[in-house]
Design a protein around this motif. Structure first.
Motif, PDB file in Angstrom:
ATOM      1  N   ILE A 138      38.436  28.046  32.930  1.00  6.05           N
ATOM      2  CA  ILE A 138      37.833  29.385  32.891  1.00  6.05           C
ATOM      3  C   ILE A 138      36.905  29.554  34.095  1.00  6.05           C
ATOM      4  CG2 ILE A 138      36.425  31.004  31.507  1.00  6.05           C
ATOM      5  CD1 ILE A 138      38.956  30.150  30.036  1.00  6.05           C
ATOM      6  N   CYS A 139      37.061  30.673  34.819  1.00  4.24           N
ATOM      7  CA  CYS A 139      36.184  30.932  35.971  1.00  4.24           C
ATOM      8  C   CYS A 139      34.740  31.050  35.489  1.00  4.24           C
ATOM      9  CB  CYS A 139      36.600  32.220  36.664  1.00  4.24           C
ATOM     10  SG  CYS A 139      35.410  32.765  37.901  1.00  4.24           S
ATOM     11  N   GLU A 140      33.857  30.324  36.147  1.00  7.67           N
ATOM     12  CA  GLU A 140      32.449  30.363  35.746  1.00  7.67           C
ATOM     13  C   GLU A 140      31.722  31.577  36.315  1.00  7.67           C
ATOM     14  OE1 GLU A 140      31.182  25.826  34.899  1.00  7.67           O
ATOM     15  OE2 GLU A 140      31.861  26.165  36.961  1.00  7.67           O
ATOM     16  N   GLY A 141      32.439  32.433  37.053  1.00  9.37           N
ATOM     17  CA  GLY A 141      31.869  33.690  37.523  1.00  9.37           C
ATOM     18  C   GLY A 141      32.166  34.796  36.521  1.00  9.37           C
ATOM     19  N   CYS A 142      33.445  35.138  36.382  1.00  9.67           N
ATOM     20  CA  CYS A 142      33.832  36.286  35.543  1.00  9.67           C
ATOM     21  C   CYS A 142      34.299  35.878  34.146  1.00  9.67           C
ATOM     22  CB  CYS A 142      34.907  37.096  36.248  1.00  9.67           C
ATOM     23  SG  CYS A 142      36.427  36.171  36.547  1.00  9.67           S
ATOM     24  N   GLN A 143      34.295  34.591  33.862  1.00  5.78           N
ATOM     25  CA  GLN A 143      34.633  34.076  32.531  1.00  5.78           C
ATOM     26  C   GLN A 143      36.067  34.389  32.095  1.00  5.78           C
ATOM     27  OE1 GLN A 143      32.234  32.138  31.499  1.00  5.78           O
ATOM     28  NE2 GLN A 143      30.751  32.924  32.974  1.00  5.78           N
ATOM     29  N   LEU A 180      35.231  28.569  40.428  1.00  2.00           N
ATOM     30  CA  LEU A 180      35.416  30.021  40.513  1.00  2.00           C
ATOM     31  C   LEU A 180      36.877  30.376  40.766  1.00  2.00           C
ATOM     32  CD1 LEU A 180      32.382  30.945  42.816  1.00  2.00           C
ATOM     33  CD2 LEU A 180      32.472  31.074  40.305  1.00  2.00           C
ATOM     34  N   CYS A 181      37.277  31.534  40.238  1.00  2.05           N
ATOM     35  CA  CYS A 181      38.587  32.078  40.579  1.00  2.05           C
ATOM     36  C   CYS A 181      38.506  32.562  42.040  1.00  2.05           C
ATOM     37  CB  CYS A 181      38.953  33.223  39.634  1.00  2.05           C
ATOM     38  SG  CYS A 181      38.022  34.733  39.890  1.00  2.05           S
ATOM     39  N   PRO A 182      39.657  32.760  42.712  1.00  2.00           N
ATOM     40  CA  PRO A 182      39.613  33.166  44.123  1.00  2.00           C
ATOM     41  C   PRO A 182      38.791  34.445  44.352  1.00  2.00           C
ATOM     42  CG  PRO A 182      41.843  32.525  43.524  1.00  2.00           C
ATOM     43  CD  PRO A 182      41.049  32.523  42.245  1.00  2.00           C
ATOM     44  N   ASN A 183      38.881  35.407  43.429  1.00  2.00           N
ATOM     45  CA  ASN A 183      38.102  36.649  43.591  1.00  2.00           C
ATOM     46  C   ASN A 183      36.607  36.374  43.573  1.00  2.00           C
ATOM     47  OD1 ASN A 183      40.139  38.465  43.868  1.00  2.00           O
ATOM     48  ND2 ASN A 183      40.244  38.993  41.700  1.00  2.00           N
ATOM     49  N   CYS A 184      36.171  35.644  42.547  1.00  2.00           N
ATOM     50  CA  CYS A 184      34.730  35.364  42.440  1.00  2.00           C
ATOM     51  C   CYS A 184      34.262  34.507  43.610  1.00  2.00           C
ATOM     52  CB  CYS A 184      34.415  34.687  41.106  1.00  2.00           C
ATOM     53  SG  CYS A 184      34.511  35.844  39.731  1.00  2.00           S
ATOM     54  N   HIS A 185      35.166  33.611  44.070  1.00  2.00           N
ATOM     55  CA  HIS A 185      34.775  32.766  45.191  1.00  2.00           C
ATOM     56  C   HIS A 185      34.556  33.605  46.458  1.00  2.00           C
ATOM     57  CE1 HIS A 185      35.400  28.757  47.535  1.00  2.00           C
ATOM     58  NE2 HIS A 185      34.139  29.152  47.492  1.00  2.00           N
TER      59      HIS A 185
HETATM   60 ZN   LIG Z   1      36.128  34.843  38.489  1.00  2.00          ZN
END
Ligand SMILES: [Zn+2]
Ligand SMILES: [Zn+2]
Length: 191
Positions: A138-143, A180-185
């Motif tokens: 799970i992305c720790e930015g956008c969950q 992070l997912c690529p977007n959040c990164h």
């Molecule tokens: Zn994300």
């Protein structure tokens, strides 16, 4: 027509531009800046080479090459590491649709190659593994779940990001990382 210009001819050409500006038929440079070895002032290489040789039948790229062969430093705005130079160019290009289209028609389809010198960091694979383990896909930015799985091993694709960048002396520790997912990164770096 003069022969092959000397270093002094080139310095004289820069002085000409100081005194009289850029001569007709030469534009300001879009990408290249010839740096004066003493004053550090910048000049369009094509105009300098044109004045020094008395010729106009060459392009900015060849002017740059010839000046570099004479040990002058020609700066290329597209190589600025933080990308601000390039992004400024993109923002300017976005503003004028018609001029942009006209330039694209005659643009070289071959991207110019260059050698890059970069500082890399040898990251600790245990830190990356532990952070990915903690994130559980799970992305720790956008969950939200990782957008896809890695081809190689089927693990969820997340990127391990340093909260305080390594370039800012951030630590390569589990505590200083997020998966992070690529977007959040991208957002973490450019948002
Ligand atoms: Zn994300
Ligand atoms: Zn990062």
């Amino acid at each position: 027509m003069k022969g092959n210009p000397s270093k002094q001819d080139i310095l004289d050409a820069m002085k000409q531009i100081d005194l009289h500006g850029i001569p007709d038929g030469f534009d300001k440079s879009r990408w290249y800046y010839l740096v004066h070895p003493i004053t550090q002032k910048t000049y369009p290489p094509k105009a300098v080479w044109g004045i020094a040789t008395g010729r106009k039948d060459f392009n900015a790229q060849s002017a740059k090459r010839w000046l570099e062969a004479k040990s002058f430093f020609v700066h290329d705005i597209r190589l600025e590491q933080d990308g601000t130079g390039f992004q400024t160019q993109v923002a300017t290009a976005l503003q004028d649709h018609e001029k942009r289209r006209a330039r694209l028609k005659t643009a070289s389809p071959q991207a110019e190659a260059f050698q890059k010198i970069t500082t890399g960091y040898k990251r600790n694979p245990d830190v990356v593994a532990e952070r990915l383990y903690l994130a559980k896909g799970i992305c720790e930015g956008c969950q939200t779940p990782a957008p896809f799985k890695r081809k190689k091993n089927g693990t969820p694709y997340l990127e391990v990001h340093h909260v305080i960048f390594l370039t800012d002396s951030g630590e390569d520790t589990v505590e200083n990382t997020r998966a992070l997912c690529p977007n959040c990164h991208r957002q973490a770096h450019h948002g």
